[in-house]
Design a protein around this motif. Structure first.
Motif, short mmCIF file in Angstrom:
data_model
loop_
_atom_site.label_atom_id
_atom_site.label_comp_id
_atom_site.label_asym_id
_atom_site.label_seq_id
_atom_site.Cartn_x
_atom_site.Cartn_y
_atom_site.Cartn_z
N THR A 164 2.40 2.50 -7.48
CA THR A 164 1.36 2.37 -8.47
C THR A 164 0.10 2.78 -7.39
O THR A 164 0.03 2.70 -6.18
CB THR A 164 1.11 1.04 -9.12
OG1 THR A 164 0.96 -0.01 -7.87
CG2 THR A 164 2.12 0.54 -9.79
N GLU A 165 -1.30 2.63 -8.15
CA GLU A 165 -2.36 2.82 -7.46
C GLU A 165 -2.56 1.75 -6.64
O GLU A 165 -2.96 1.89 -5.52
CB GLU A 165 -3.64 3.04 -8.27
CG GLU A 165 -4.98 3.46 -7.76
CD GLU A 165 -4.91 4.83 -7.07
OE1 GLU A 165 -5.78 4.97 -6.02
OE2 GLU A 165 -4.20 5.81 -7.77
N ASP A 166 -2.62 0.75 -6.98
CA ASP A 166 -2.54 -0.78 -6.28
C ASP A 166 -1.72 -0.71 -4.83
O ASP A 166 -2.06 -0.98 -3.77
CB ASP A 166 -2.44 -2.04 -7.05
CG ASP A 166 -3.41 -2.12 -8.13
OD1 ASP A 166 -4.67 -1.63 -7.85
OD2 ASP A 166 -3.34 -2.98 -9.08
N ASP A 167 -0.35 -0.20 -5.29
CA ASP A 167 0.59 -0.01 -4.01
C ASP A 167 0.11 0.79 -2.90
O ASP A 167 0.19 0.38 -1.81
CB ASP A 167 1.82 0.49 -4.48
CG ASP A 167 2.75 -0.56 -5.22
OD1 ASP A 167 2.50 -1.72 -5.31
OD2 ASP A 167 3.56 0.20 -6.07
N VAL A 168 -0.38 1.97 -3.18
CA VAL A 168 -0.93 2.91 -2.36
C VAL A 168 -2.33 2.32 -1.63
O VAL A 168 -2.40 2.23 -0.53
CB VAL A 168 -1.28 4.35 -2.98
CG1 VAL A 168 -2.00 5.28 -1.83
CG2 VAL A 168 0.08 4.82 -3.54
N GLU A 169 -3.07 1.47 -2.46
CA GLU A 169 -4.32 1.02 -1.77
C GLU A 169 -4.17 0.10 -0.92
O GLU A 169 -4.64 -0.37 -0.03
CB GLU A 169 -5.48 0.54 -3.06
CG GLU A 169 -5.96 1.53 -3.63
CD GLU A 169 -7.00 2.31 -2.77
OE1 GLU A 169 -7.70 1.97 -1.91
OE2 GLU A 169 -6.88 3.56 -3.15
N GLY A 170 -2.94 -0.71 -1.36
CA GLY A 170 -2.46 -1.81 -0.46
C GLY A 170 -1.82 -1.63 1.04
O GLY A 170 -1.91 -2.37 1.84
N VAL A 171 -1.59 -0.19 1.07
CA VAL A 171 -0.95 0.57 2.43
C VAL A 171 -2.06 0.32 3.42
O VAL A 171 -1.81 0.04 4.56
CB VAL A 171 -0.49 1.67 2.16
CG1 VAL A 171 0.18 2.34 3.35
CG2 VAL A 171 0.94 1.47 1.21
N LYS A 172 -3.32 0.81 2.91
CA LYS A 172 -4.34 0.81 3.69
C LYS A 172 -4.20 1.66 5.14
O LYS A 172 -4.65 1.31 5.98
CB LYS A 172 -5.01 -0.44 4.11
CG LYS A 172 -5.34 -1.14 3.03
CD LYS A 172 -5.92 -2.56 3.34
CE LYS A 172 -6.32 -3.35 2.00
NZ LYS A 172 -6.79 -4.64 2.19
N GLY A 173 -3.47 2.64 4.98
CA GLY A 173 -3.23 3.52 6.08
C GLY A 173 -2.22 2.85 7.18
O GLY A 173 -2.02 3.64 8.41
N ASP A 174 -1.53 1.94 6.95
CA ASP A 174 -0.52 1.24 7.68
C ASP A 174 0.68 1.88 7.67
O ASP A 174 1.55 1.64 6.45
CB ASP A 174 -0.76 -0.15 7.73
CG ASP A 174 0.26 -0.98 8.69
OD1 ASP A 174 1.46 -0.93 8.32
OD2 ASP A 174 -0.24 -1.18 9.99
N TRP A 175 1.45 2.34 8.51
CA TRP A 175 2.92 2.98 8.60
C TRP A 175 3.84 1.95 8.11
O TRP A 175 4.64 2.07 7.00
CB TRP A 175 3.30 3.58 10.01
CG TRP A 175 4.53 4.05 10.02
CD1 TRP A 175 5.77 3.50 10.50
CD2 TRP A 175 4.98 5.19 9.70
NE1 TRP A 175 6.73 4.28 10.45
CE2 TRP A 175 6.27 5.37 9.86
CE3 TRP A 175 4.41 6.28 8.74
CZ2 TRP A 175 7.14 6.43 9.36
CZ3 TRP A 175 5.14 7.38 8.67
CH2 TRP A 175 6.32 7.43 8.69
N GLN A 176 3.92 0.78 8.57
CA GLN A 176 4.96 -0.27 8.17
C GLN A 176 4.64 -0.76 6.86
O GLN A 176 5.70 -0.88 6.11
CB GLN A 176 4.74 -1.39 9.15
CG GLN A 176 5.18 -1.36 10.64
CD GLN A 176 6.58 -0.49 10.77
OE1 GLN A 176 7.50 -1.10 10.02
NE2 GLN A 176 6.84 0.33 11.68
N ASN A 177 3.55 -0.84 6.42
CA ASN A 177 3.34 -0.95 5.04
C ASN A 177 3.95 -0.15 4.07
O ASN A 177 4.44 -0.34 2.89
CB ASN A 177 1.71 -1.34 4.72
CG ASN A 177 1.22 -2.53 5.38
OD1 ASN A 177 1.97 -3.52 5.63
ND2 ASN A 177 -0.06 -2.77 5.32
#
Length: 74
Positions: free
Chosen positions: A26-39
């Motif tokens: 989801t959009e929220d999932d992607v926003e939550g990653v915040k550019g972090d590989w492990q996320n």
């Protein structure tokens, strides 16, 4: 440059492609990653119900293609 560095450094350009590539995110999932590989790997693993090594492999393949595109436009 590592996948993690590329993801962080090009996050704004890549997040739309990530959402297209992994439609279950989801959009929220992607926003939550915040550019972090492990996320990113964790979200792929969680949403698709796959083993961590498979999620890493998918993310690595995506990043290899993304690096090629980024390098060809630079």
């Amino acid at each position: 440059m590592s996948n993690s560095d590329t993801l962080k450094g090009n996050w704004k350009q890549l997040k739309g492609n990530i959402r297209s590539h992994w439609a279950e995110l989801t959009e929220d999932d992607v926003e939550g990653v915040k550019g972090d590989w492990q996320n990113l790997v964790g979200k792929i693993q969680e949403k698709y119900g796959i083993a961590r090594d498979k999620a890493e492999e998918q993310a690595s393949n995506f990043m290899r293609k993304a690096k090629d595109k980024l390098n060809s436009t630079a």
